[in-house]
Scaffold this motif. Structure first.
Motif, PDB file in Angstrom:
ATOM      1  N   LEU A   1       0.810  -1.219   0.000  1.00 22.00           N
ATOM      2  CA  LEU A   1       0.000   0.000   0.000  1.00 22.00           C
ATOM      3  C   LEU A   1       0.847   1.274   0.000  1.00 22.00           C
ATOM      4  O   LEU A   1       0.507   2.240  -0.699  1.00 22.00           O
ATOM      5  CB  LEU A   1      -0.960  -0.001   1.193  1.00 22.00           C
ATOM      6  CG  LEU A   1      -2.018   1.100   1.199  1.00 22.00           C
ATOM      7  CD1 LEU A   1      -2.904   0.981  -0.040  1.00 22.00           C
ATOM      8  CD2 LEU A   1      -2.880   1.015   2.463  1.00 22.00           C
ATOM      9  N   PRO A   2       1.960   1.320   0.754  1.00 26.47           N
ATOM     10  CA  PRO A   2       2.794   2.536   0.706  1.00 26.47           C
ATOM     11  C   PRO A   2       3.335   2.859  -0.684  1.00 26.47           C
ATOM     12  O   PRO A   2       3.582   4.028  -0.998  1.00 26.47           O
ATOM     13  CB  PRO A   2       3.935   2.214   1.674  1.00 26.47           C
ATOM     14  CG  PRO A   2       3.341   1.243   2.636  1.00 26.47           C
ATOM     15  CD  PRO A   2       2.426   0.394   1.805  1.00 26.47           C
ATOM     16  N   LEU A   3       3.527   1.834  -1.532  1.00 21.80           N
ATOM     17  CA  LEU A   3       4.000   2.088  -2.890  1.00 21.80           C
ATOM     18  C   LEU A   3       2.988   2.897  -3.686  1.00 21.80           C
ATOM     19  O   LEU A   3       3.341   3.657  -4.591  1.00 21.80           O
ATOM     20  CB  LEU A   3       4.273   0.760  -3.603  1.00 21.80           C
ATOM     21  CG  LEU A   3       5.394  -0.107  -3.029  1.00 21.80           C
ATOM     22  CD1 LEU A   3       5.461  -1.429  -3.770  1.00 21.80           C
ATOM     23  CD2 LEU A   3       6.725   0.623  -3.113  1.00 21.80           C
ATOM     24  N   ILE A   4       1.701   2.745  -3.349  1.00 19.39           N
ATOM     25  CA  ILE A   4       0.634   3.416  -4.085  1.00 19.39           C
ATOM     26  C   ILE A   4       0.251   4.740  -3.433  1.00 19.39           C
ATOM     27  O   ILE A   4       0.062   5.753  -4.111  1.00 19.39           O
ATOM     28  CB  ILE A   4      -0.606   2.495  -4.178  1.00 19.39           C
ATOM     29  CG1 ILE A   4      -0.219   1.165  -4.841  1.00 19.39           C
ATOM     30  CG2 ILE A   4      -1.723   3.172  -4.957  1.00 19.39           C
ATOM     31  CD1 ILE A   4      -1.322   0.131  -4.806  1.00 19.39           C
ATOM     32  N   THR A   5       0.138   4.724  -2.124  1.00 14.10           N
ATOM     33  CA  THR A   5      -0.388   5.902  -1.416  1.00 14.10           C
ATOM     34  C   THR A   5       0.651   6.639  -0.572  1.00 14.10           C
ATOM     35  O   THR A   5       0.367   7.730  -0.080  1.00 14.10           O
ATOM     36  CB  THR A   5      -1.543   5.469  -0.487  1.00 14.10           C
ATOM     37  OG1 THR A   5      -1.038   4.567   0.517  1.00 14.10           O
ATOM     38  CG2 THR A   5      -2.637   4.781  -1.276  1.00 14.10           C
ATOM     39  N   GLY A   6       1.831   6.029  -0.385  1.00 18.39           N
ATOM     40  CA  GLY A   6       2.819   6.610   0.523  1.00 18.39           C
ATOM     41  C   GLY A   6       3.222   8.032   0.176  1.00 18.39           C
ATOM     42  O   GLY A   6       3.267   8.912   1.038  1.00 18.39           O
TER      43      GLY A   6
ATOM     44  N   LYS B   1       1.622  10.323  -1.633  1.00 19.38           N
ATOM     45  CA  LYS B   1       0.520  11.275  -1.467  1.00 19.38           C
ATOM     46  C   LYS B   1       0.283  11.581   0.008  1.00 19.38           C
ATOM     47  O   LYS B   1       0.051  12.735   0.386  1.00 19.38           O
ATOM     48  CB  LYS B   1      -0.755  10.708  -2.095  1.00 19.38           C
ATOM     49  CG  LYS B   1      -0.696  10.593  -3.613  1.00 19.38           C
ATOM     50  CD  LYS B   1      -2.011  10.066  -4.171  1.00 19.38           C
ATOM     51  CE  LYS B   1      -1.966   9.975  -5.694  1.00 19.38           C
ATOM     52  NZ  LYS B   1      -3.232   9.447  -6.252  1.00 19.38           N
ATOM     53  N   ILE B   2       0.333  10.531   0.842  1.00 22.18           N
ATOM     54  CA  ILE B   2       0.132  10.750   2.279  1.00 22.18           C
ATOM     55  C   ILE B   2       1.253  11.596   2.848  1.00 22.18           C
ATOM     56  O   ILE B   2       1.015  12.514   3.651  1.00 22.18           O
ATOM     57  CB  ILE B   2       0.056   9.386   3.010  1.00 22.18           C
ATOM     58  CG1 ILE B   2      -1.199   8.622   2.585  1.00 22.18           C
ATOM     59  CG2 ILE B   2       0.054   9.592   4.526  1.00 22.18           C
ATOM     60  CD1 ILE B   2      -1.290   7.221   3.158  1.00 22.18           C
ATOM     61  N   HIS B   3       2.480  11.321   2.418  1.00 22.69           N
ATOM     62  CA  HIS B   3       3.627  12.081   2.910  1.00 22.69           C
ATOM     63  C   HIS B   3       3.503  13.563   2.524  1.00 22.69           C
ATOM     64  O   HIS B   3       3.752  14.458   3.351  1.00 22.69           O
ATOM     65  CB  HIS B   3       4.913  11.502   2.343  1.00 22.69           C
ATOM     66  CG  HIS B   3       6.158  12.178   2.813  1.00 22.69           C
ATOM     67  ND1 HIS B   3       6.541  12.197   4.135  1.00 22.69           N
ATOM     68  CD2 HIS B   3       7.100  12.887   2.135  1.00 22.69           C
ATOM     69  CE1 HIS B   3       7.667  12.873   4.255  1.00 22.69           C
ATOM     70  NE2 HIS B   3       8.022  13.304   3.059  1.00 22.69           N
ATOM     71  N   ARG B   4       3.113  13.828   1.286  1.00 22.15           N
ATOM     72  CA  ARG B   4       2.939  15.212   0.837  1.00 22.15           C
ATOM     73  C   ARG B   4       1.835  15.897   1.637  1.00 22.15           C
ATOM     74  O   ARG B   4       1.968  17.075   2.002  1.00 22.15           O
ATOM     75  CB  ARG B   4       2.589  15.238  -0.646  1.00 22.15           C
ATOM     76  CG  ARG B   4       3.758  14.884  -1.567  1.00 22.15           C
ATOM     77  CD  ARG B   4       3.309  14.816  -3.005  1.00 22.15           C
ATOM     78  NE  ARG B   4       4.412  14.502  -3.906  1.00 22.15           N
ATOM     79  CZ  ARG B   4       4.260  14.265  -5.206  1.00 22.15           C
ATOM     80  NH1 ARG B   4       3.045  14.300  -5.750  1.00 22.15           N
ATOM     81  NH2 ARG B   4       5.305  13.985  -5.949  1.00 22.15           N
TER      82      ARG B   4
ATOM     83  N   ILE C   1       3.143  16.833   5.046  1.00 23.14           N
ATOM     84  CA  ILE C   1       4.056  17.976   4.961  1.00 23.14           C
ATOM     85  C   ILE C   1       3.278  19.279   4.820  1.00 23.14           C
ATOM     86  O   ILE C   1       3.594  20.294   5.455  1.00 23.14           O
ATOM     87  CB  ILE C   1       5.029  17.801   3.775  1.00 23.14           C
ATOM     88  CG1 ILE C   1       5.999  16.649   4.065  1.00 23.14           C
ATOM     89  CG2 ILE C   1       5.804  19.093   3.524  1.00 23.14           C
ATOM     90  CD1 ILE C   1       6.953  16.351   2.929  1.00 23.14           C
ATOM     91  N   LYS C   2       2.219  19.261   4.003  1.00 25.36           N
ATOM     92  CA  LYS C   2       1.406  20.460   3.818  1.00 25.36           C
ATOM     93  C   LYS C   2       0.737  20.873   5.125  1.00 25.36           C
ATOM     94  O   LYS C   2       0.655  22.066   5.446  1.00 25.36           O
ATOM     95  CB  LYS C   2       0.349  20.211   2.740  1.00 25.36           C
ATOM     96  CG  LYS C   2       0.911  20.127   1.333  1.00 25.36           C
ATOM     97  CD  LYS C   2      -0.206  19.901   0.321  1.00 25.36           C
ATOM     98  CE  LYS C   2       0.358  19.827  -1.095  1.00 25.36           C
ATOM     99  NZ  LYS C   2      -0.713  19.589  -2.109  1.00 25.36           N
ATOM    100  N   ILE C   3       0.241  19.877   5.871  1.00 25.22           N
ATOM    101  CA  ILE C   3      -0.405  20.178   7.151  1.00 25.22           C
ATOM    102  C   ILE C   3       0.584  20.829   8.110  1.00 25.22           C
ATOM    103  O   ILE C   3       0.270  21.827   8.775  1.00 25.22           O
ATOM    104  CB  ILE C   3      -0.995  18.897   7.766  1.00 25.22           C
ATOM    105  CG1 ILE C   3      -2.173  18.391   6.928  1.00 25.22           C
ATOM    106  CG2 ILE C   3      -1.459  19.148   9.199  1.00 25.22           C
ATOM    107  CD1 ILE C   3      -2.733  17.070   7.405  1.00 25.22           C
TER     108      ILE C   3
ATOM    109  N   PHE D   1      -2.015  16.181  14.910  1.00 29.58           N
ATOM    110  CA  PHE D   1      -2.620  15.251  13.960  1.00 29.58           C
ATOM    111  C   PHE D   1      -1.876  13.923  13.950  1.00 29.58           C
ATOM    112  O   PHE D   1      -2.489  12.849  13.962  1.00 29.58           O
ATOM    113  CB  PHE D   1      -2.623  15.875  12.562  1.00 29.58           C
ATOM    114  CG  PHE D   1      -3.256  15.015  11.514  1.00 29.58           C
ATOM    115  CD1 PHE D   1      -4.627  14.816  11.489  1.00 29.58           C
ATOM    116  CD2 PHE D   1      -2.480  14.386  10.550  1.00 29.58           C
ATOM    117  CE1 PHE D   1      -5.216  14.014  10.510  1.00 29.58           C
ATOM    118  CE2 PHE D   1      -3.051  13.595   9.578  1.00 29.58           C
ATOM    119  CZ  PHE D   1      -4.422  13.403   9.557  1.00 29.58           C
ATOM    120  N   MET D   2      -0.541  13.982  13.939  1.00 30.89           N
ATOM    121  CA  MET D   2       0.253  12.760  13.956  1.00 30.89           C
ATOM    122  C   MET D   2       0.056  12.001  15.264  1.00 30.89           C
ATOM    123  O   MET D   2      -0.040  10.760  15.265  1.00 30.89           O
ATOM    124  CB  MET D   2       1.739  13.102  13.767  1.00 30.89           C
ATOM    125  CG  MET D   2       2.083  13.617  12.385  1.00 30.89           C
ATOM    126  SD  MET D   2       1.708  12.408  11.090  1.00 30.89           S
ATOM    127  CE  MET D   2       2.786  11.063  11.565  1.00 30.89           C
TER     128      MET D   2
END
Length: 240
Positions: free
Chosen positions: A133-138, A140-143, A146-148, A159-160
């Motif tokens: 799953l991290p290969l697909i969504t990792g 986007k989630i990381h970005r 970072i924006k938050i 949040f974390m």
């Protein structure tokens, strides 16, 4: 008739299972040795001294002892229900004791091949999600994280923390879920609070002494203490 024969012949500790697990672990070990050698040679090429590299490997090896003991305890804890090969494989490669215990409790008793395969699939297929799953969504989630944090660092940290606490809360259900079943249901609760107290003491000791090695040994130490104390707690509550 065929199902009966398969059930009679089934063994959670069959020799073929040890062979399969041994081959898999040999491949994993070979990969680790391969990259260790490459990393060592790379360190030499970029100018690192052999003394520093050897000291680093020695310290890393020492700090793996306590986690390895915790894994060994976990294998013994699961072996009564699943035998030795499957827990040995799961906890030696990518498994987590908390997850494996939950997956193993899908059934009350593993007494035939069908049930064993069911538990093995739950323990392995569920964990595969965390690999792919991290290969697909990792990214986007990381970005998004970072924006938050860029917009509001304080809210980003909260949040974390909330995400982490949500994950922990999912496991707390298994701790407190049996309280209504009687005195035996309080054993996990007491073990939970005792382990939390031990972890707090380790944190306090780390803060006072500045011994950084405590950070590596705290979790396995808490696991071992909790599992050891679970035995007298079970006997004591059972006698009430």
């Amino acid at each position: 008739m065929q199902n009966f024969v398969l059930a009679v012949q089934f063994s959670k500790n069959a020799a073929i299972l040890y062979v399969i697990v041994g081959v898999i672990l040999a491949v994993v070990t070979a990969q680790a040795v391969f990259f260790l050698v490459r990393a060592y040679r790379r360190g030499i090429r970029i100018g690192m001294s052999k003394a520093v590299l050897n000291k680093t490997m020695l310290r890393a090896g020492v700090f793996t002892i306590a986690p390895a003991v915790a894994i060994l305890v976990g294998i013994f804890a699961l072996s009564s229900k699943l035998g030795v090969p499957l827990p040995w494989l799961r906890l030696s490669v990518i498994g987590s004791l908390s997850y494996e215990m939950i997956a193993a409790n899908v059934v009350d008793e593993v007494s035939n091949a069908t049930t064993y395969v069911t538990v093995a699939i739950v323990m392995t297929m569920g964990m595969l999600v965390s690999m792919f799953l991290p290969l697909i969504t990792g990214k986007k989630i990381h970005r998004g994280l970072i924006k938050i944090k860029q917009k509001d660092k304080k809210w980003g940290n909260l949040f974390m923390t909330a995400l982490f606490m949500g994950m922990i809360s999912a496991f707390l259900g298994y701790v407190f879920g049996g309280v209504g079943a009687g005195s035996a249901g309080w054993v996990p609760v007491l073990v939970f609070f005792i382990s939390a107290a031990v972890m707090a003491l380790c944190g306090l000791l780390l803060k006072v002494t500045k011994w950084r090695w405590i950070n590596d040994y705290a979790l396995p130490f808490c696991i071992i203490v909790g599992m050891i104390l679970a035995i007298p707690l079970t006997n004591w509550l059972g006698a009430l």
